[in-house]
Write a protein that holds these residues in place. Structure first.
Motif, short mmCIF file in Angstrom:
data_model
loop_
_atom_site.label_atom_id
_atom_site.label_comp_id
_atom_site.label_asym_id
_atom_site.label_seq_id
_atom_site.Cartn_x
_atom_site.Cartn_y
_atom_site.Cartn_z
N ARG A 1 -1.72 -25.51 0.47
CA ARG A 1 -2.33 -25.51 -0.59
C ARG A 1 -2.15 -26.74 -1.75
NH1 ARG A 1 0.20 -20.23 -3.50
NH2 ARG A 1 2.20 -21.92 -3.54
N TYR A 2 -1.04 -27.27 -1.88
CA TYR A 2 -0.89 -28.39 -2.64
C TYR A 2 -1.60 -29.59 -2.34
CZ TYR A 2 1.53 -32.03 -5.44
OH TYR A 2 1.73 -33.08 -6.41
N GLN B 1 -4.24 -29.63 -0.51
CA GLN B 1 -5.71 -29.65 -0.69
C GLN B 1 -6.02 -29.68 -2.09
OE1 GLN B 1 -6.96 -25.53 -0.15
NE2 GLN B 1 -8.94 -26.16 1.19
N SER B 2 -5.22 -29.36 -3.15
CA SER B 2 -5.58 -29.65 -4.40
C SER B 2 -5.65 -31.18 -4.99
CB SER B 2 -4.40 -29.05 -5.31
OG SER B 2 -3.15 -29.88 -5.49
N ARG C 1 -4.93 -38.15 -0.52
CA ARG C 1 -4.06 -37.60 0.19
C ARG C 1 -3.78 -37.87 1.49
NH1 ARG C 1 -7.95 -32.11 -0.07
NH2 ARG C 1 -9.15 -32.63 1.79
#
Length: 562
Positions: free
Chosen positions: A356-357, A359-360, A366
């Motif tokens: 989740r982090y 993907q943000s 990333r």
């Protein structure tokens, strides 16, 4: 004057504690067959354990079959015929003993040779026999005690009900009482004792473990996770692995300090809180600025194989962050039995929080996201990505080694493999996304080019943990069909029930073999897998060979101290 009881009545009224000839013959045959080769060699003590267990199962089947036959009041052979049958069965057992027992040592050495192990020292047949007899007698006494309990319960009910209904109802009552007693007392006490022993071990530090001074390791300066909360396996994980200077010395290029984050079982109260704590460490250490992030799912005790992570750190100049979260301190087999689903639940929660982090973050900055798991770790890791993580904005690949036979995805790949590929080296959809390698194999060769997600399984044909299956009890598994794996003996034969027992015992010793066989993954195969999955630049076959020698030497040097 009363009539003399018939031979059939005599058999029925014979004391229940007398030995069963049918059981003895079948038990002895099962015992003899356990000496045939299987996947890995067995120590004499465990050969005796296996032999005693096989004898008991054969005895129970033979004795139970005769008892059921008589209970159904089916026609029986006349007594003279039974004597002839017993003589024939006794001769058959004698022939089997003469044929099989003298070859037992040679069979074991043949298996050892295929696993690159030296010939065994002369085994004590007396030790094997004594162990087998002791185990068989104890189990038979236990069986006789259970039969006595069932009979006593049935006799009590028989006062008010017909004989057969009383037998069934009495057996049911006794079974319920027995299960209640065993589950509520014996098993509970055993689990509690094991849990306490393993918990005490987990709070200790392994020999050679040193609290890190780097800010890139959990338990070190600035870490959100205290050193004492890492657990035994976590302390080993952050102590092991190359540092910046080691990598630079090996590659001759500038390197970064690899990041290793580990959240122990006591670091937080729930898997979600553990995952959040691990994420906090990753953020503080700058893990999401690295080029590669690995979510590693440990084995039952929390162990992460250093040889499974270090190659990636070397080939990418230390520009790697690895995170692992402990879900148990029990050995993997115990965790699988006593904590079913724990590895999968923990791995799924860790993946959800970190993904989740990840993907943000902007896609262009990333890190690539990979998964890793060995043995029970692969069981959890395999199930951790939800469907949406396989599609669109998904992770980049995984290395899963020694997948247990319970792994759903691994079993699906075996089941749906291409027809011309063997079960021990399945080819699935031309290798577009999934590739399976053994010792010394290449993960680069496949019918199709790599897809977006790259998955490599490392599987050795002699790994009982991978290839055990319940259906072996009654049918030959596909991996035994020719052609067989390179380290599986052609002398291995399938026998109903017996082979399943053999391979079941083999699981206990699957890792007690040289690297590249059984459940002991060789560093060279990890290097090959990560080379295929992560595609490092400026990495040569010579680099891979040098690194394999280095890692294998270091592993052998530290194996006794850990």
């Amino acid at each position: 004057m009363t009539d003399r009881p018939s031979s059939r009545d005599e058999k029925r009224t014979a004391p229940w504690w007398l030995p069963s000839y049918a059981g003895l013959f079948l038990g002895f045959l099962f015992f003899i067959l356990t000496f045939t080769p299987s996947l890995v060699p067995r120590p004499p003590l465990f050969q005796g354990l296996l032999g005693g267990l096989a004898f008991f199962i054969g005895y129970a089947i033979g004795h139970g079959g005769v008892a059921l036959w008589r209970y159904l009041e089916l026609p029986e052979l006349p007594r003279p015929w039974w004597r002839a049958v017993n003589i024939v069965l006794a001769l058959a057992c004698a022939v089997a003993a003469v044929v099989y027992l003298p070859q037992a040592a040679a069979w074991q050495d043949e298996v050892r040779a295929r696993l690159d192990m030296p010939p065994a020292e002369a085994a004590s047949l007396l030790l094997v026999l004594c162990t087998a007899i002791l185990v068989a007698i104890l189990l038979m006494l236990l069986l006789r005690g259970l039969i006595a309990g069932f009979r006593a319960a049935s006799a009590l009910v028989y006062r008010w009900m017909p004989r057969r209904i009383a037998a069934l109802l009495g057996a049911a009552i006794f079974a319920v009482l027995l299960v209640t007693l065993v589950n509520g007392t014996l098993i509970s006490a055993t689990i509690t004792a094991i849990d306490k022993a393993q918990a005490l071990t987990d709070v200790t530090s392994p020999p050679g473990a040193i609290q890190p001074t780097e800010v890139t390791r959990s338990g070190g300066p600035g870490s959100k996770i205290a050193w004492q909360d890492l657990g035994r396996a976590g302390k080993r994980f952050v102590t092991e692995g190359p540092r910046k200077a080691d990598i630079a010395a090996f590659t001759g290029r500038p390197a970064q300090e690899p990041i290793r984050v580990f959240a122990g079982l006591r670091a937080a109260d729930s898997p979600e809180e553990q995952a959040e704590l691990a994420l906090a460490d990753l953020i503080a250490m700058g893990a999401f600025d690295r080029s590669i992030l690995v979510i590693a799912t440990p084995t039952g005790t929390g162990w992460v194989d250093n040889n499974g992570i270090a190659p990636l750190e070397y080939m990418h100049d230390g520009d790697v962050a690895t995170v692992a979260v402990q879900y148990s301190y029990l050995q993997s087999p115990l965790s699988l039995i006593l904590e079913p689903g724990r590895s999968q639940e923990s791995a799924a929660e860790v993946f959800r929080v970190i993904y989740r982090y990840w993907q943000s973050l902007p896609e262009e900055r990333r890190p690539k996201l990979y998964l890793f798991g060995l043995s029970l770790g692969s069981h959890g890791s395999e199930a951790s990505p939800p469907m949406y993580a396989w599609l669109g904005d998904g992770f980049d690949g995984a290395v899963w080694s020694g997948p247990p036979f319970r792994n759903r995805m691994w079993r699906s790949i075996q089941r749906d493999r291409e027809e011309d590929s063997p079960a021990w080296r399945p080819v699935f959809e031309g290798g577009a996304n999934f590739r399976v390698i053994g010792h010394g194999d290449s993960a680069q060769d496949a019918h199709k080019d790599w897809g977006r997600v790259r998955i490599v399984y490392i599987v050795y044909p002699s790994d009982a943990i991978v290839f055990f299956e319940e259906r072996m009890l009654y049918r030959q598994p596909e991996w035994m069909a020719p052609p067989r794996g390179e380290d599986v003996s052609p002398l291995l034969q399938w026998f109903p029930i017996v082979t399943a027992l053999q391979v079941g015992i083999d699981m206990m010793f699957a890792a007690e073999v040289p690297p590249g066989h059984g459940h002991d993954i060789a560093a060279a195969d990890y290097i090959e897998a990560w080379t295929a999955v992560s595609a490092p630049e400026d990495w040569t076959g010579e680099d891979a060979s040098r690194l394999a020698d280095k890692l294998q030497t270091e592993a052998a040097k530290h194996s006794s101290s850990w």
